[in-house]
Design an enzyme around this catalytic site. Structure first.
Site: not given
Length: 415
Positions: A219, A373
């Site tokens: 999530c 990232c």
């Protein structure tokens, strides 16, 4: 076939199939001796439901329920379990409240930021229902403590958000003979079920093996609609009440799949797998695993090998940029994340395009490739793909954009 974990349509549970299978079970706990006048007033709307009544409420009063996690699913679960009158609620969570939690973890408030989630949740529960006894386990659940903690409770409600803990919760519950209510959320999709090996399948029957590393984003990487937590968390509480009081037909042997965008619910039959490594006829898993993180593999072996001697810090990246080093900085996150915050000078090329090979032609051969990232996991996977494609001097940034924000430019937003 059942949909896999939300967010990944390719990971299939081999023993799931469409159909209906319902089972009625006896009450999980014995009733308490009595209800006080205050309890009768508080729970009157339960008491006038014939299926619950005074007897059912006494069972709730006598019940001991542990919620693993006080986050997205744990928040509504704990609040409604408290409101329902579950006598003892256990909370296990070692994390602290972060501002990004407040979008969905409604048991916490602004004043709780930085506070222990377990302590914050306990305070909210006492405000909701002071008649509930709260037991706090402000620690990480691990192989050393899971048996001891679980053994103190009648029922486990699993609100975890990572595969390693999910498998450990399942294995400990099966080995101890405990039922548990499971839930999972991702973006607009949710799933819920009841796993109780004595009466049906366990989590390993549905998902014998974890997905390959990097296949199913968390999530934190992919996002979640805040209200989805309430939808799935309330289903978990509904199942807990049914199990504790012995009413209705719990989701044993059934997987509830919810799509918030379509506003659709599907129930899928889940068979007990006779070949299950844990609860099958000839189990091979007879004790807790030594290392669940290793079993689930946060990153692939290829990624672990790729980052050796090919990892730089955010500080080193800044030094390279200031020195004018000729690098090509690639952000491998998704476009929505790139819109939130980015490292100056970066070019967005999502990890999927690198893994598939689609983006290789976009990468310069005469400049050193630097990948990043959000936290370093996805860039490690992308780095492995680049090295396999011949970009031997490529590196990735440890800690990703979060490290850049923390160490280089705290004025930028973290997420």
């Amino acid at each position: 076939m059942a949909d896999p974990h939300p967010g990944e349509r390719q990971w299939r549970g081999p023993t799931a199939d469409p159909g209906e299978s319902t089972v009625s079970l006896p009450p999980l706990v014995e009733p308490a001796a009595e209800l006080t006048v205050d309890e009768i007033r508080r729970y009157s709307r339960h008491l006038i439901i014939p299926d619950v009544g005074v007897e059912g409420q006494k069972r709730l009063k006598n019940a001991r329920v542990l919620c693993v996690g006080a986050g997205g699913l744990g928040s509504p679960a704990l609040m409604y379990l408290a409101a329902a009158g579950v006598g003892t609620l256990g909370i296990i969570d070692f994390d602290t409240v972060d501002e990004s939690n407040l979008q969905r973890q409604i048991i916490h408030g602004v004043s709780d930021v930085g506070r222990s989630k377990a302590e914050s949740a306990a305070a909210s529960i006492r405000e909701i229902n002071p008649l509930v006894n709260v037991e706090i386990h402000n620690t990480a659940l691990d192989r050393e403590n899971v048996r001891d903690i679980f053994s103190r409770y009648d029922l486990i409600v699993d609100g975890t958000d990572n595969f390693a803990t999910r498998y450990m919760v399942n294995d400990a519950a099966v080995l101890l003979g405990k039922p548990y209510v499971w839930g999972s959320i991702y973006r607009f999709d949710g799933q819920a079920s009841v796993f109780w090996a004595e009466h049906g399948p366990c989590y390993r029957c549905l998902y014998p093996e974890p997905p390959p590393p990097g296949m199913v984003p968390s999530c934190a990487e992919g996002g979640v609609l805040g209200v989805l937590c309430a939808s799935i968390g309330s289903i978990q509480v509904n199942e807990a009440i049914k199990l504790l009081t012995g009413i209705g037909e719990p989701l044993v042997g059934r997987l509830m799949v919810y799509d918030a965008l379509e506003m659709s619910y599907r129930k899928i039959k889940v068979r007990k797998d006779p070949n299950c490594a844990l609860c099958g006829e000839n189990p091979t898993v007879t004790d807790l695993l030594e290392d669940y993180e290793d079993f689930c593999g946060a990153v692939s072996e290829e990624a672990q090998e790729a980052v050796v001697d090919s990892t730089i810090t955010a500080l080193e990246l800044k030094e390279w940029q200031d020195a004018g080093k000729d690098i090509f900085l690639v952000d491998v996150r998704e476009p929505a994340e790139y819109e939130i915050v980015r490292i100056p000078g970066s070019t967005l090329i999502p990890k999927g395009e690198i893994i598939s090979g689609e983006a290789l032609a976009k990468l310069p051969q005469d400049r050193q490739i630097v990948l990043h990232c959000k936290s370093g996991v996805r860039s490690a996977e992308a780095l492995a793909a680049l090295k396999a494609a011949g970009f031997k001097d490529a590196v990735h940034v440890q800690g990703g954009v979060l490290s850049w924000v923390k160490q280089i430019d705290p004025s930028l937003p973290a997420y």
